[in-house]
Design a protein around this motif. Structure first.
Motif, PDB file in Angstrom:
ATOM      1  N   ALA A  53     -88.051  23.793  70.490  1.00  0.00           N
ATOM      2  CA  ALA A  53     -88.277  24.900  69.570  1.00  0.00           C
ATOM      3  C   ALA A  53     -89.463  24.572  68.670  1.00  0.00           C
ATOM      4  O   ALA A  53     -89.818  23.412  68.477  1.00  0.00           O
ATOM      5  CB  ALA A  53     -87.033  25.130  68.715  1.00  0.00           C
ATOM      6  N   GLY A  54     -90.075  25.599  68.130  1.00  0.00           N
ATOM      7  CA  GLY A  54     -91.156  25.404  67.175  1.00  0.00           C
ATOM      8  C   GLY A  54     -90.632  24.782  65.901  1.00  0.00           C
ATOM      9  O   GLY A  54     -89.433  24.794  65.622  1.00  0.00           O
ATOM     10  N   SER A  55     -91.534  24.199  65.105  1.00  0.00           N
ATOM     11  CA  SER A  55     -91.110  23.593  63.841  1.00  0.00           C
ATOM     12  C   SER A  55     -90.420  24.664  63.010  1.00  0.00           C
ATOM     13  O   SER A  55     -90.901  25.748  62.854  1.00  0.00           O
ATOM     14  CB  SER A  55     -92.311  23.012  63.096  1.00  0.00           C
ATOM     15  OG  SER A  55     -93.274  24.021  62.893  1.00  0.00           O
ATOM     16  N   PHE A  84     -81.333  11.489  71.570  1.00  0.00           N
ATOM     17  CA  PHE A  84     -82.762  11.680  71.399  1.00  0.00           C
ATOM     18  C   PHE A  84     -82.917  13.068  70.795  1.00  0.00           C
ATOM     19  O   PHE A  84     -82.451  14.058  71.346  1.00  0.00           O
ATOM     20  CB  PHE A  84     -83.467  11.598  72.760  1.00  0.00           C
ATOM     21  CG  PHE A  84     -84.903  12.027  72.734  1.00  0.00           C
ATOM     22  CD1 PHE A  84     -85.871  11.195  72.199  1.00  0.00           C
ATOM     23  CD2 PHE A  84     -85.283  13.250  73.265  1.00  0.00           C
ATOM     24  CE1 PHE A  84     -87.201  11.585  72.186  1.00  0.00           C
ATOM     25  CE2 PHE A  84     -86.609  13.641  73.258  1.00  0.00           C
ATOM     26  CZ  PHE A  84     -87.569  12.805  72.718  1.00  0.00           C
ATOM     27  N   ASN A  85     -83.532  13.133  69.611  1.00  0.00           N
ATOM     28  CA  ASN A  85     -83.715  14.392  68.899  1.00  0.00           C
ATOM     29  C   ASN A  85     -85.203  14.721  68.881  1.00  0.00           C
ATOM     30  O   ASN A  85     -86.022  13.844  68.612  1.00  0.00           O
ATOM     31  CB  ASN A  85     -83.201  14.272  67.463  1.00  0.00           C
ATOM     32  CG  ASN A  85     -81.803  13.686  67.406  1.00  0.00           C
ATOM     33  OD1 ASN A  85     -80.881  14.210  68.008  1.00  0.00           O
ATOM     34  ND2 ASN A  85     -81.645  12.584  66.717  1.00  0.00           N
ATOM     35  N   ALA A  86     -85.567  15.975  69.142  1.00  0.00           N
ATOM     36  CA  ALA A  86     -86.979  16.342  69.184  1.00  0.00           C
ATOM     37  C   ALA A  86     -87.182  17.789  68.771  1.00  0.00           C
ATOM     38  O   ALA A  86     -86.314  18.639  68.965  1.00  0.00           O
ATOM     39  CB  ALA A  86     -87.540  16.125  70.583  1.00  0.00           C
ATOM     40  N   ILE A  87     -88.372  18.047  68.212  1.00  0.00           N
ATOM     41  CA  ILE A  87     -88.791  19.405  67.855  1.00  0.00           C
ATOM     42  C   ILE A  87     -90.313  19.446  67.878  1.00  0.00           C
ATOM     43  O   ILE A  87     -90.972  18.414  67.749  1.00  0.00           O
ATOM     44  CB  ILE A  87     -88.229  19.821  66.473  1.00  0.00           C
ATOM     45  CG1 ILE A  87     -88.295  21.323  66.267  1.00  0.00           C
ATOM     46  CG2 ILE A  87     -88.927  19.074  65.350  1.00  0.00           C
ATOM     47  CD1 ILE A  87     -87.442  21.829  65.114  1.00  0.00           C
ATOM     48  N   SER A  88     -90.867  20.624  68.027  1.00  0.00           N
ATOM     49  CA  SER A  88     -92.312  20.788  68.009  1.00  0.00           C
ATOM     50  C   SER A  88     -92.850  20.450  66.621  1.00  0.00           C
ATOM     51  O   SER A  88     -92.217  20.741  65.604  1.00  0.00           O
ATOM     52  CB  SER A  88     -92.678  22.230  68.363  1.00  0.00           C
ATOM     53  OG  SER A  88     -94.050  22.460  68.152  1.00  0.00           O
ATOM     54  N   ALA A  89     -94.031  19.843  66.570  1.00  0.00           N
ATOM     55  CA  ALA A  89     -94.632  19.476  65.287  1.00  0.00           C
ATOM     56  C   ALA A  89     -95.522  20.572  64.731  1.00  0.00           C
ATOM     57  O   ALA A  89     -95.850  20.554  63.549  1.00  0.00           O
ATOM     58  CB  ALA A  89     -95.446  18.190  65.445  1.00  0.00           C
ATOM     59  N   ASP A  90     -95.915  21.525  65.572  1.00  0.00           N
ATOM     60  CA  ASP A  90     -96.926  22.473  65.099  1.00  0.00           C
ATOM     61  C   ASP A  90     -96.582  23.946  65.316  1.00  0.00           C
ATOM     62  O   ASP A  90     -97.453  24.785  65.320  1.00  0.00           O
ATOM     63  CB  ASP A  90     -98.269  22.150  65.743  1.00  0.00           C
ATOM     64  CG  ASP A  90     -98.187  22.098  67.266  1.00  0.00           C
ATOM     65  OD1 ASP A  90     -97.184  22.583  67.832  1.00  0.00           O
ATOM     66  OD2 ASP A  90     -99.122  21.565  67.879  1.00  0.00           O
ATOM     67  N   GLY A  91     -95.336  24.275  65.504  1.00  0.00           N
ATOM     68  CA  GLY A  91     -94.930  25.675  65.605  1.00  0.00           C
ATOM     69  C   GLY A  91     -94.962  26.248  67.011  1.00  0.00           C
ATOM     70  O   GLY A  91     -94.459  27.342  67.235  1.00  0.00           O
ATOM     71  N   PRO A 140     -93.360  23.835  73.005  1.00  0.00           N
ATOM     72  CA  PRO A 140     -93.782  23.049  74.168  1.00  0.00           C
ATOM     73  C   PRO A 140     -92.604  22.563  75.004  1.00  0.00           C
ATOM     74  O   PRO A 140     -91.451  22.651  74.605  1.00  0.00           O
ATOM     75  CB  PRO A 140     -94.477  21.848  73.523  1.00  0.00           C
ATOM     76  CG  PRO A 140     -93.709  21.651  72.256  1.00  0.00           C
ATOM     77  CD  PRO A 140     -93.385  23.049  71.780  1.00  0.00           C
ATOM     78  N   THR A 141     -92.958  22.050  76.174  1.00  0.00           N
ATOM     79  CA  THR A 141     -91.982  21.342  76.993  1.00  0.00           C
ATOM     80  C   THR A 141     -92.194  19.853  76.824  1.00  0.00           C
ATOM     81  O   THR A 141     -93.251  19.399  76.380  1.00  0.00           O
ATOM     82  CB  THR A 141     -92.116  21.710  78.477  1.00  0.00           C
ATOM     83  OG1 THR A 141     -93.431  21.393  78.911  1.00  0.00           O
ATOM     84  CG2 THR A 141     -91.810  23.176  78.710  1.00  0.00           C
ATOM     85  N   CYS A 142     -91.178  19.099  77.159  1.00  0.00           N
ATOM     86  CA  CYS A 142     -91.211  17.647  77.034  1.00  0.00           C
ATOM     87  C   CYS A 142     -90.483  17.085  78.247  1.00  0.00           C
ATOM     88  O   CYS A 142     -89.352  17.469  78.514  1.00  0.00           O
ATOM     89  CB  CYS A 142     -90.519  17.251  75.737  1.00  0.00           C
ATOM     90  SG  CYS A 142     -90.286  15.486  75.526  1.00  0.00           S
ATOM     91  N   LYS A 143     -91.148  16.210  78.985  1.00  0.00           N
ATOM     92  CA  LYS A 143     -90.500  15.531  80.116  1.00  0.00           C
ATOM     93  C   LYS A 143     -89.933  14.227  79.602  1.00  0.00           C
ATOM     94  O   LYS A 143     -90.591  13.508  78.862  1.00  0.00           O
ATOM     95  CB  LYS A 143     -91.502  15.276  81.233  1.00  0.00           C
ATOM     96  CG  LYS A 143     -92.038  16.548  81.861  1.00  0.00           C
ATOM     97  CD  LYS A 143     -93.070  16.230  82.906  1.00  0.00           C
ATOM     98  CE  LYS A 143     -93.705  17.490  83.440  1.00  0.00           C
ATOM     99  NZ  LYS A 143     -94.807  17.188  84.362  1.00  0.00           N
ATOM    100  N   LEU A 144     -88.707  13.923  79.986  1.00  0.00           N
ATOM    101  CA  LEU A 144     -88.014  12.746  79.492  1.00  0.00           C
ATOM    102  C   LEU A 144     -87.400  11.994  80.665  1.00  0.00           C
ATOM    103  O   LEU A 144     -86.697  12.573  81.481  1.00  0.00           O
ATOM    104  CB  LEU A 144     -86.905  13.168  78.514  1.00  0.00           C
ATOM    105  CG  LEU A 144     -86.121  12.072  77.828  1.00  0.00           C
ATOM    106  CD1 LEU A 144     -87.014  11.271  76.896  1.00  0.00           C
ATOM    107  CD2 LEU A 144     -84.969  12.675  77.047  1.00  0.00           C
ATOM    108  N   ILE A 145     -87.698  10.694  80.746  1.00  0.00           N
ATOM    109  CA  ILE A 145     -87.161   9.841  81.799  1.00  0.00           C
ATOM    110  C   ILE A 145     -86.486   8.639  81.147  1.00  0.00           C
ATOM    111  O   ILE A 145     -87.046   8.021  80.240  1.00  0.00           O
ATOM    112  CB  ILE A 145     -88.275   9.362  82.755  1.00  0.00           C
ATOM    113  CG1 ILE A 145     -88.863  10.552  83.483  1.00  0.00           C
ATOM    114  CG2 ILE A 145     -87.736   8.328  83.744  1.00  0.00           C
ATOM    115  CD1 ILE A 145     -90.072  10.230  84.306  1.00  0.00           C
TER     116      ILE A 145
END
Length: 114
Positions: free
Chosen positions: A30-32, A97-104, A107-112
């Protein structure tokens, strides 16, 4: 999980043998200001490889938690670079693992998991 029995004690302390390679798939962030993506990591994962399509903010926790952009780690991404990070197993048995978009953007994120 790394199988270290085949090494001497001195070798085992210096090895980074990876026993698994688990693709978590393409994650949509999600966006920031949106909801933090929380993904539980496998108990066998010793590190993760991240490839983000845009800048993201990440953290690790023992439960699903929201990102605090001012305190958590910024990873710059353009969809071509990747980052390898050791999973902080000292936190406990269950690691998120927690993540969010930094700039609004969204994006997608690939995680291995390794």
């Amino acid at each position: 999980m790394a199988i270290l029995q085949r090494y001497t004690a001195a070798e085992a302390l210096n090895t980074t043998t990876a026993g698994i390679w688990t693709v978590k798939g393409r994650l949509s962030l999600a966006g920031s200001g949106g909801s933090t993506l929380n993904t539980e990591l496998s108990s066998d994962a010793h590190s993760i490889i991240i490839q983000a399509a845009a800048n993201i903010v990440i953290s690790f926790s023992t439960s699903a938690q929201n990102i605090v952009a001012a305190n958590d780690l910024l990873i710059e991404g353009d969809g071509t670079d990747f980052v390898s990070i050791t999973v902080p197993r000292g936190l406990g048995n269950t690691i998120y693992f927690n993540a969010i978009s930094a700039d609004g953007t969204t994006p997608t994120c690939k995680l291995i998991e390794v």
